[in-house]
Scaffold this motif. Structure first.
Motif, PDB file in Angstrom:
ATOM      1  N   THR A   1      -0.506   1.957  -0.563  1.00  0.00           N
ATOM      2  CA  THR A   1       0.119   0.899   0.245  1.00  0.00           C
ATOM      3  C   THR A   1      -0.952  -0.010   0.841  1.00  0.00           C
ATOM      4  O   THR A   1      -0.821  -1.238   0.823  1.00  0.00           O
ATOM      5  CB  THR A   1       0.993   1.524   1.356  1.00  0.00           C
ATOM      6  OG1 THR A   1       2.026   2.288   0.736  1.00  0.00           O
ATOM      7  CG2 THR A   1       1.613   0.457   2.239  1.00  0.00           C
ATOM      8  N   ARG A   2      -2.021   0.585   1.376  1.00  0.00           N
ATOM      9  CA  ARG A   2      -3.107  -0.214   1.971  1.00  0.00           C
ATOM     10  C   ARG A   2      -3.820  -1.062   0.925  1.00  0.00           C
ATOM     11  O   ARG A   2      -4.136  -2.229   1.175  1.00  0.00           O
ATOM     12  CB  ARG A   2      -4.103   0.700   2.690  1.00  0.00           C
ATOM     13  CG  ARG A   2      -3.594   1.139   4.048  1.00  0.00           C
ATOM     14  CD  ARG A   2      -4.625   1.943   4.823  1.00  0.00           C
ATOM     15  NE  ARG A   2      -3.999   3.215   5.120  1.00  0.00           N
ATOM     16  CZ  ARG A   2      -4.479   4.396   4.839  1.00  0.00           C
ATOM     17  NH1 ARG A   2      -5.675   4.516   4.293  1.00  0.00           N
ATOM     18  NH2 ARG A   2      -3.820   5.488   5.107  1.00  0.00           N
TER      19      ARG A   2
ATOM     20  N   ASP B   1      -2.570  -2.096  -1.891  1.00  0.00           N
ATOM     21  CA  ASP B   1      -1.607  -3.120  -2.299  1.00  0.00           C
ATOM     22  C   ASP B   1      -1.611  -4.265  -1.286  1.00  0.00           C
ATOM     23  O   ASP B   1      -1.640  -5.447  -1.669  1.00  0.00           O
ATOM     24  CB  ASP B   1      -0.220  -2.493  -2.417  1.00  0.00           C
ATOM     25  CG  ASP B   1       0.825  -3.425  -3.005  1.00  0.00           C
ATOM     26  OD1 ASP B   1       0.474  -4.465  -3.580  1.00  0.00           O
ATOM     27  OD2 ASP B   1       2.018  -3.091  -2.891  1.00  0.00           O
ATOM     28  N   ALA B   2      -1.634  -3.927  -0.005  1.00  0.00           N
ATOM     29  CA  ALA B   2      -1.651  -4.955   1.053  1.00  0.00           C
ATOM     30  C   ALA B   2      -2.921  -5.800   0.989  1.00  0.00           C
ATOM     31  O   ALA B   2      -2.897  -6.987   1.311  1.00  0.00           O
ATOM     32  CB  ALA B   2      -1.515  -4.306   2.428  1.00  0.00           C
ATOM     33  N   LYS B   3      -4.035  -5.204   0.556  1.00  0.00           N
ATOM     34  CA  LYS B   3      -5.293  -5.945   0.399  1.00  0.00           C
ATOM     35  C   LYS B   3      -5.285  -6.798  -0.869  1.00  0.00           C
ATOM     36  O   LYS B   3      -6.193  -7.606  -1.079  1.00  0.00           O
ATOM     37  CB  LYS B   3      -6.485  -4.980   0.334  1.00  0.00           C
ATOM     38  CG  LYS B   3      -6.813  -4.303   1.644  1.00  0.00           C
ATOM     39  CD  LYS B   3      -8.032  -3.393   1.475  1.00  0.00           C
ATOM     40  CE  LYS B   3      -8.452  -2.802   2.796  1.00  0.00           C
ATOM     41  NZ  LYS B   3      -9.746  -2.099   2.710  1.00  0.00           N
TER      42      LYS B   3
END
Length: 153
Positions: free
Chosen positions: A76-77, A79-81
């Motif tokens: 998730t992290r 992907d957010a980056k």
């Protein structure tokens, strides 16, 4: 063979303490080399996805020795980056791939990896480095075989 635990073992000689200190040294060297934009675990995920594009999160968790919920959080992290994309598969699985930005981040890091590990192991004599790495691999392999819990992040 005597199986009684030694009673005169100092903290600095305890295996768990030494392993924790070695981990601290490795993480510190990693951050000195790469900064704090990427954690060592995120780096491992990026490397695994480079080696096996499109693997699912469960397989990824196995490859980097993390539990599935930690792997999902890291994905998730990342992907957010904008470094990975997560594609929904049947049965609520997700296929993971590096994006162009993720490829670029990893490509920027890779030339510094070998020098980083050389610097970390530099205090050891060359034959000691080989033996140290051989014993680390054996230690991890034997503990994985015995069903010890994987790294939790």
């Amino acid at each position: 063979m005597n199986t009684d635990p030694p009673t005169n073992l100092t903290l600095q000689a305890e295996p768990g303490h030494l392993i924790r200190r070695a981990h601290q040294l490795a993480v510190s060297t990693f951050h000195e080399t790469h900064g704090r934009q990427v954690t060592p675990v995120q780096y491992a995920v990026l490397r695994a996805l480079k080696a096996e594009p499109g693997i699912d999160q469960v397989t990824l968790a196995d490859r980097v020795a993390l539990d599935t919920s930690t792997t999902a959080d890291i994905a998730t992290r990342l992907d957010a980056k904008g470094w990975i994309v997560r594609e929904l598969l049947p049965r609520r699985q997700r296929a993971l791939r590096l994006t162009a930005d993720g490829e670029s981040v990893l490509a920027d890091m890779l030339p510094r990896v070998h020098p980083m590990y050389s610097r970390l192991l530099e205090p050891l004599e060359p034959h000691e480095r080989d033996e140290f790495l051989r014993l680390l691999r054996k230690f991890v392999h034997l503990n994985e075989q015995s069903g010890s819990p994987s790294d939790q992040g």
